[in-house]
Design a protein around this motif. Structure first.
Motif, PDB file in Angstrom:
ATOM      1  N   PRO A 173     -18.179 -73.153  84.630  1.00 30.07           N
ATOM      2  CA  PRO A 173     -19.459 -73.208  85.346  1.00 30.07           C
ATOM      3  C   PRO A 173     -20.560 -73.867  84.516  1.00 30.07           C
ATOM      4  CG  PRO A 173     -18.442 -71.056  85.598  1.00 30.07           C
ATOM      5  CD  PRO A 173     -17.634 -71.784  84.575  1.00 30.07           C
ATOM      6  N   ILE A 174     -21.395 -74.643  85.182  1.00 33.82           N
ATOM      7  CA  ILE A 174     -22.499 -75.349  84.528  1.00 33.82           C
ATOM      8  C   ILE A 174     -23.798 -75.030  85.274  1.00 33.82           C
ATOM      9  CG2 ILE A 174     -23.434 -77.594  83.879  1.00 33.82           C
ATOM     10  CD1 ILE A 174     -20.547 -78.654  83.942  1.00 33.82           C
ATOM     11  N   PHE A 175     -24.805 -74.562  84.539  1.00 31.68           N
ATOM     12  CA  PHE A 175     -26.095 -74.231  85.142  1.00 31.68           C
ATOM     13  C   PHE A 175     -27.231 -74.757  84.268  1.00 31.68           C
ATOM     14  CE2 PHE A 175     -23.141 -70.755  86.216  1.00 31.68           C
ATOM     15  CZ  PHE A 175     -23.195 -70.801  87.601  1.00 31.68           C
ATOM     16  N   TYR A 176     -28.393 -74.948  84.902  1.00 27.42           N
ATOM     17  CA  TYR A 176     -29.612 -75.250  84.156  1.00 27.42           C
ATOM     18  C   TYR A 176     -30.150 -73.938  83.572  1.00 27.42           C
ATOM     19  CZ  TYR A 176     -29.589 -79.795  86.488  1.00 27.42           C
ATOM     20  OH  TYR A 176     -29.237 -81.040  86.942  1.00 27.42           O
ATOM     21  N   ASP A 177     -30.429 -73.947  82.296  1.00 28.26           N
ATOM     22  CA  ASP A 177     -30.835 -72.714  81.617  1.00 28.26           C
ATOM     23  C   ASP A 177     -32.085 -72.077  82.199  1.00 28.26           C
ATOM     24  OD1 ASP A 177     -28.705 -72.962  79.888  1.00 28.26           O
ATOM     25  OD2 ASP A 177     -29.862 -73.938  78.297  1.00 28.26           O
ATOM     26  N   GLU A 178     -33.002 -72.909  82.691  1.00 28.37           N
ATOM     27  CA  GLU A 178     -34.304 -72.383  83.091  1.00 28.37           C
ATOM     28  C   GLU A 178     -34.390 -72.003  84.571  1.00 28.37           C
ATOM     29  OE1 GLU A 178     -34.476 -76.892  83.437  1.00 28.37           O
ATOM     30  OE2 GLU A 178     -33.596 -75.368  82.119  1.00 28.37           O
TER      31      GLU A 178
ATOM     32  N   PRO B   9     -28.321 -67.493  86.259  1.00 25.99           N
ATOM     33  CA  PRO B   9     -26.858 -67.376  86.278  1.00 25.99           C
ATOM     34  C   PRO B   9     -26.187 -67.551  84.922  1.00 25.99           C
ATOM     35  CG  PRO B   9     -27.568 -69.426  87.303  1.00 25.99           C
ATOM     36  CD  PRO B   9     -28.795 -68.612  87.071  1.00 25.99           C
ATOM     37  N   THR B  10     -26.899 -68.096  83.938  1.00 21.49           N
ATOM     38  CA  THR B  10     -26.300 -68.192  82.604  1.00 21.49           C
ATOM     39  C   THR B  10     -26.095 -66.798  82.003  1.00 21.49           C
ATOM     40  OG1 THR B  10     -28.465 -68.402  81.509  1.00 21.49           O
ATOM     41  CG2 THR B  10     -27.354 -70.442  82.169  1.00 21.49           C
ATOM     42  N   LYS B  11     -26.770 -65.788  82.571  1.00 25.32           N
ATOM     43  CA  LYS B  11     -26.639 -64.410  82.091  1.00 25.32           C
ATOM     44  C   LYS B  11     -25.595 -63.618  82.896  1.00 25.32           C
ATOM     45  CE  LYS B  11     -30.052 -65.235  79.276  1.00 25.32           C
ATOM     46  NZ  LYS B  11     -31.394 -64.691  79.505  1.00 25.32           N
ATOM     47  N   TYR B  12     -25.024 -64.238  83.928  1.00 25.17           N
ATOM     48  CA  TYR B  12     -24.018 -63.559  84.748  1.00 25.17           C
ATOM     49  C   TYR B  12     -22.726 -63.346  83.959  1.00 25.17           C
ATOM     50  CZ  TYR B  12     -26.580 -64.843  89.090  1.00 25.17           C
ATOM     51  OH  TYR B  12     -27.498 -64.994  90.091  1.00 25.17           O
ATOM     52  N   SER B  13     -21.895 -62.449  84.478  1.00 29.37           N
ATOM     53  CA  SER B  13     -20.530 -62.344  83.968  1.00 29.37           C
ATOM     54  C   SER B  13     -19.759 -63.603  84.372  1.00 29.37           C
ATOM     55  CB  SER B  13     -19.832 -61.115  84.562  1.00 29.37           C
ATOM     56  OG  SER B  13     -19.620 -61.305  85.956  1.00 29.37           O
ATOM     57  N   LYS B  14     -18.601 -63.811  83.762  1.00 32.20           N
ATOM     58  CA  LYS B  14     -17.807 -65.000  84.051  1.00 32.20           C
ATOM     59  C   LYS B  14     -17.414 -65.071  85.522  1.00 32.20           C
ATOM     60  CE  LYS B  14     -13.973 -67.639  82.074  1.00 32.20           C
ATOM     61  NZ  LYS B  14     -12.900 -67.644  81.044  1.00 32.20           N
ATOM     62  N   GLY B  15     -16.998 -63.942  86.066  1.00 34.16           N
ATOM     63  CA  GLY B  15     -16.617 -63.915  87.471  1.00 34.16           C
ATOM     64  C   GLY B  15     -17.783 -64.220  88.389  1.00 34.16           C
ATOM     65  N   MET B  16     -18.954 -63.682  88.082  1.00 33.90           N
ATOM     66  CA  MET B  16     -20.148 -63.957  88.889  1.00 33.90           C
ATOM     67  C   MET B  16     -20.539 -65.430  88.799  1.00 33.90           C
ATOM     68  SD  MET B  16     -22.514 -60.601  88.126  1.00 33.90           S
ATOM     69  CE  MET B  16     -23.953 -61.296  88.957  1.00 33.90           C
ATOM     70  N   GLN B  17     -20.368 -66.016  87.619  1.00 31.24           N
ATOM     71  CA  GLN B  17     -20.675 -67.450  87.483  1.00 31.24           C
ATOM     72  C   GLN B  17     -19.752 -68.300  88.347  1.00 31.24           C
ATOM     73  OE1 GLN B  17     -20.504 -68.320  83.279  1.00 31.24           O
ATOM     74  NE2 GLN B  17     -22.661 -67.775  82.964  1.00 31.24           N
TER      75      GLN B  17
END
Length: 238
Positions: free
Chosen positions: A76-81, A123-131
């Motif tokens: 998974p790839i997300f924008y940090d902000e 979403p960078t703070k989600y669990s792997k499954g949530m991501q």
């Protein structure tokens, strides 16, 4: 109707240093095609070629006119902000989705994947499954006609996997085509219409499970059995 036609003579990061060669296939409306192969076989290079990310490509990749497609990466790839909702809002703005339609679709997907309570979190703070589930929501928000999916089962618990399989079946019924790279051969055998088996940068077999069995002369063989026989045969031919 073919949504995607692929005729790659060779592709790689440098000319004359090809990673894949002679990769030819199509993806049609409503079908799920499994891209199968060991690590280093050329699956990722094939996917990157479809996405226009390879520096060298000799061949042709043709999408049906005006098609919109979604790519789900292995990691998974997300924008940090940005929060998840802000990610969704960004995608909607880029794709020009009508606000009312976007919000209804987003809320439906968030509720389905049990992410509604976390929509305004990063979403960078989600669990792997949530991501993984968040990436699925982002992929589905635009109602794409084609999905390119890389190892979708990583990080999904059994309930999330069941939900994912139900979701892609729903997308297929809508007419979307799906190319899915996976190592989970037992699941792939159950859900895929056709298979592309890549080994050492070459397409060593393709077709339905019955086609693959005939090529391997294993009339009752599993996809796992057939893959390993083909892989061993390719190694012996070197």
């Amino acid at each position: 109707m073919s949504l995607l036609k692929v005729a790659i003579q060779s592709a790689g990061y440098e000319k004359k240093k090809e990673i894949i060669q002679n990769i030819n296939f199509t993806i049609k409306k409503g079908e799920l095609v499994g891209l199968i192969g060991p690590n280093g076989a050329g699956k990722s290079t094939t996917i990157k070629s479809l996405l226009g990310l390879m520096e060298f490509l000799d061949g042709e990749i043709s999408y049906i006119n005006d098609i919109n497609y979604s790519y789900l990466p292995e990691r998974p790839i997300f924008y940090d902000e940005l929060t998840l909702w802000e990610h969704l809002d960004f995608v909607a703005a880029v794709e020009g989705l009508e606000e009312k339609v976007f919000k209804e679709k987003a809320n439906t997907l968030l509720d389905k994947y049990k992410l509604s309570e976390h929509a305004h979190e990063n979403p960078t703070k989600y669990s792997k499954g949530m991501q993984q589930k968040a990436m699925l929501v982002l992929a589905m928000i635009t109602n794409p006609l084609l999905y390119i999916i890389d190892e979708p089962f990583m990080g999904l618990d059994p309930n999330a996997m069941k939900l994912f399989l139900e979701s892609i079946e729903m997308e297929r019924n809508r007419g979307a085509g799906i190319l899915m790279s996976t190592h989970v051969l037992d699941t792939a055998e159950k859900i895929c219409d056709r298979f592309l088996m890549i080994h050492d940068g070459h397409l060593v077999a393709k077709g339905t499970i019955e086609d693959i069995r005939r090529q391997c002369q294993l009339p009752n063989g599993s996809l796992y059995d057939c893959f390993h026989m083909l892989a061993e045969g390719a190694e012996n031919e070197k």
